[in-house]
Design a protein around this motif. Sequence first.
Motif, PDB file in Angstrom:
ATOM      1  N   LYS A   1       0.946  -1.111   0.029  1.00  0.00           N
ATOM      2  CA  LYS A   1       0.094  -0.042  -0.186  1.00  0.00           C
ATOM      3  C   LYS A   1       0.769   1.245   0.137  1.00  0.00           C
ATOM      4  O   LYS A   1       0.623   2.120  -0.893  1.00  0.00           O
ATOM      5  N   ARG A   2       1.936   1.200   0.753  1.00  0.00           N
ATOM      6  CA  ARG A   2       2.906   2.460   0.892  1.00  0.00           C
ATOM      7  C   ARG A   2       3.495   2.688  -0.544  1.00  0.00           C
ATOM      8  O   ARG A   2       3.559   3.860  -0.982  1.00  0.00           O
TER       9      ARG A   2
ATOM     10  N   LEU B   1       3.969   5.906  -5.359  1.00  0.00           N
ATOM     11  CA  LEU B   1       4.150   5.806  -6.526  1.00  0.00           C
ATOM     12  C   LEU B   1       3.029   7.115  -7.202  1.00  0.00           C
ATOM     13  O   LEU B   1       3.460   7.744  -8.227  1.00  0.00           O
ATOM     14  N   VAL B   2       1.932   6.849  -6.903  1.00  0.00           N
ATOM     15  CA  VAL B   2       0.811   7.429  -7.432  1.00  0.00           C
ATOM     16  C   VAL B   2       1.272   8.924  -7.233  1.00  0.00           C
ATOM     17  O   VAL B   2       1.210  10.015  -7.993  1.00  0.00           O
TER      18      VAL B   2
ATOM     19  N   MET C   1       2.733  14.277  -8.840  1.00  0.00           N
ATOM     20  CA  MET C   1       3.596  15.509  -8.867  1.00  0.00           C
ATOM     21  C   MET C   1       4.540  15.670 -10.246  1.00  0.00           C
ATOM     22  O   MET C   1       4.677  16.830 -10.529  1.00  0.00           O
ATOM     23  N   ILE C   2       4.920  14.895 -10.512  1.00  0.00           N
ATOM     24  CA  ILE C   2       5.840  15.050 -11.845  1.00  0.00           C
ATOM     25  C   ILE C   2       4.826  15.410 -13.122  1.00  0.00           C
ATOM     26  O   ILE C   2       5.425  16.547 -13.531  1.00  0.00           O
TER      27      ILE C   2
ATOM     28  N   ILE D   1      -5.444   9.960   3.204  1.00  0.00           N
ATOM     29  CA  ILE D   1      -5.494  10.069   1.666  1.00  0.00           C
ATOM     30  C   ILE D   1      -4.395   9.205   1.041  1.00  0.00           C
ATOM     31  O   ILE D   1      -4.509   8.840  -0.133  1.00  0.00           O
ATOM     32  N   MET D   2      -3.254   9.028   1.641  1.00  0.00           N
ATOM     33  CA  MET D   2      -2.193   8.244   1.348  1.00  0.00           C
ATOM     34  C   MET D   2      -1.947   7.010   2.065  1.00  0.00           C
ATOM     35  O   MET D   2      -1.188   7.129   3.146  1.00  0.00           O
ATOM     36  N   PRO D   3      -2.414   5.870   1.698  1.00  0.00           N
ATOM     37  CA  PRO D   3      -2.558   4.478   2.440  1.00  0.00           C
ATOM     38  C   PRO D   3      -0.974   4.091   2.618  1.00  0.00           C
ATOM     39  O   PRO D   3      -0.152   4.145   1.796  1.00  0.00           O
ATOM     40  N   GLY D   4      -0.715   4.035   3.981  1.00  0.00           N
ATOM     41  CA  GLY D   4       0.636   3.840   4.313  1.00  0.00           C
ATOM     42  C   GLY D   4       1.553   4.858   4.489  1.00  0.00           C
ATOM     43  O   GLY D   4       2.542   4.833   5.130  1.00  0.00           O
TER      44      GLY D   4
END
Length: 279
Positions: free
Chosen positions: A6-7, A12-13, A18-19, A247-250
Motif C-alpha cells: 500500500k505504501r 508511486l501515485v 507530482m511529476i 488520503i495516502m495509504p501507508g
Amino acid sequence: MSTLIKRTLSGLVFIILMIAGLLVHPLGYAVLMASCVGIMFIEFYRMTLGNLHKTGQVFGFLSGILLFVATYILARYGFTTARFWLMSLLIPVTAIWISVLYNRGKDSFRNAALLFLPLLYIAVPFSIFNFLAFNPLGMFQGIYLLALFVILWASDIGGYLIGMAFGQKNGHKLFPSISPKKSWEGFFGSLVFSQGVAFALFKLNMIPFEWYHCALLALIICVFGVLGDLTESGMKRYFGVKDTGTIMPGHGGLLDRFDGALISFPIAITYILFVLYLN
C-alpha cells in the motif's frame, strides 16, 4: 494487501501526479498545488479544531486557496492582473474574524490562532512555490521546483534507510522527546543522499547553477526538511494524532508528505532567487 505494498503504490501515485503537475502544463500545476493546499487545510483543521469554528474553517480554507491562486496569477501574469485577486483576500480573512466573534466559547480567541495558522504554515509556503515555478517573464519552469522535490525525496529515503540500518537499536537519538525513531545516523544518511542527488541533478542540468550552489541547496533542504518533519511530529504529538489524514495509504495525509517542504522550500527558493538576482 500488505502495508508495504500500500505504501509503495500510494507513493508511486503521488510521485507520478507530482511529476505530471510540475512538467506538463501550468494549469495542471495550479490545479494540483491548489488541491494540495485545500486538502492540507482540511487535515490541519481536523487535527487541531475538529468540529469547532466550522464557519471560520470554511473561510480559512477559502483564504488559503485564494492566496495561492493570487500569487500564481501574480507570478504568471504580473501585478496588474493579480491585484484584484490579492485585494479580494480581505474578504475571507475578515470573515474569519467575524465568525470568531459569533462563537461564544471561552476559547474562541485562542482557537482563532489555529484558524489563521495554516495560512502561514501551508498557504504562504505553497504561494512562494509560484515564484520558482515561473520566471520573471511568466514562463513555466516547473522542472526547477521538481528538482527541489527530488532532493527532498532523496533526503527522506536516505534518512529512512540509514536510520533503519544504523540508528534504530544502538543509534544516537536526534530529538527523542518529539520523534523517538529519528537518529543522527538517519540525519547524516539524509545529508549524504541529498548531496548525491543534487550533484546528479547538476550534471543533468536540472539545476542551472554551479555545483556549490547545488550543494548548499541540498544542505538547506536536508536540514530544514528535518526541522519541518520534527515540527509536524510535534504538532501531531501535541494534538494526539498518529497521522494527519488517510488520503495516502501507508503514508498518512498530505501534511505528512509535505511537512519537510513547508519549511525548507521557502528558504531554498529565497536562496535561488537571491543567486539569480546577483547573476
